[in-house]
Scaffold this motif. Structure first.
Motif, mmCIF file in Angstrom:
data_model
loop_
_atom_site.group_PDB
_atom_site.id
_atom_site.type_symbol
_atom_site.label_atom_id
_atom_site.label_comp_id
_atom_site.label_asym_id
_atom_site.label_seq_id
_atom_site.Cartn_x
_atom_site.Cartn_y
_atom_site.Cartn_z
ATOM 1 N N TRP A 51 0.840 -1.188 0.000
ATOM 2 C CA TRP A 51 0.000 0.000 0.000
ATOM 3 C C TRP A 51 0.878 1.241 0.000
ATOM 4 O O TRP A 51 1.629 1.485 0.941
ATOM 5 N N ARG A 53 1.428 4.708 0.736
ATOM 6 C CA ARG A 53 0.767 5.595 1.689
ATOM 7 C C ARG A 53 0.532 6.995 1.109
ATOM 8 O O ARG A 53 -0.431 7.657 1.458
ATOM 9 N N LYS A 56 -2.120 6.335 -1.961
ATOM 10 C CA LYS A 56 -3.273 5.560 -1.496
ATOM 11 C C LYS A 56 -3.749 4.527 -2.525
ATOM 12 O O LYS A 56 -4.935 4.426 -2.827
ATOM 13 N N LYS A 79 -5.802 -2.956 4.428
ATOM 14 C CA LYS A 79 -7.165 -3.040 3.914
ATOM 15 C C LYS A 79 -7.409 -4.487 3.501
ATOM 16 O O LYS A 79 -6.482 -5.211 3.162
#
Length: 149
Positions: A51, A53, A56, A79
């Motif tokens: 992921w 950051r 996103k 997630k």
């Protein structure tokens, strides 16, 4: 940093920071902080899926282009993403949501065609027709960089 450290960071949901260069531009080095999800092997190369950051989104990074990797003490909350589902409709480790699926027909000389029949590029692969010197393979896929290469 070792592969062991990276797998521990994945298990413990720790952010990793690294410098990275793209395959086609070795001069431009970019620093990333990602939440690592998974290590994946494809075509005898290892990739880190994580992921990003900053942007996103889930990104894939070739481990051979990671220059300096540090495990940070920052935790991230992954997630719920089924990586198998994410990549099942693609050849390789790149899934660009903006690329649409296409019906693809690949023509091979008979010797290459026999080899590709046993290789299986994708789950949707089928033999469309076979003539004395040509084999046509059909599949439904996204035409990504991995597929073209």
């Amino acid at each position: 940093m070792s592969l062991w450290d990276l797998t521990e960071a994945i298990k413990k949901h720790l952010v990793v920071k690294f410098e990275y260069f793209k395959f086609y531009n070795r001069e431009e080095v970019v620093t990333y902080e990602i939440g690592p999800y998974h290590l994946e092997e494809f075509e005898h190369r290892w990739y880190l899926i994580g992921w990003d950051r900053k942007f996103k989104v889930i990104k894939t990074f070739g481990m051979g282009r990671v220059l300096s990797l540090l495990v940070l003490s920052k935790h991230f909350y992954p997630k719920e993403i089924n990586l198998h589902d994410k990549f099942k409709d693609c050849y390789g480790i790149v899934d660009d949501p903006e690329i649409l699926f296409e019906e693809i027909e690949l023509l091979f000389e008979e010797v290459q065609g026999e080899d590709i029949k046993s290789l299986h590029l994708h789950a949707t692969q089928c033999i469309l027709y076979k003539e004395p010197s040509v084999i046509a393979i059909g599949l439904t896929n996204k035409i990504t960089y991995d597929f073209i290469m």
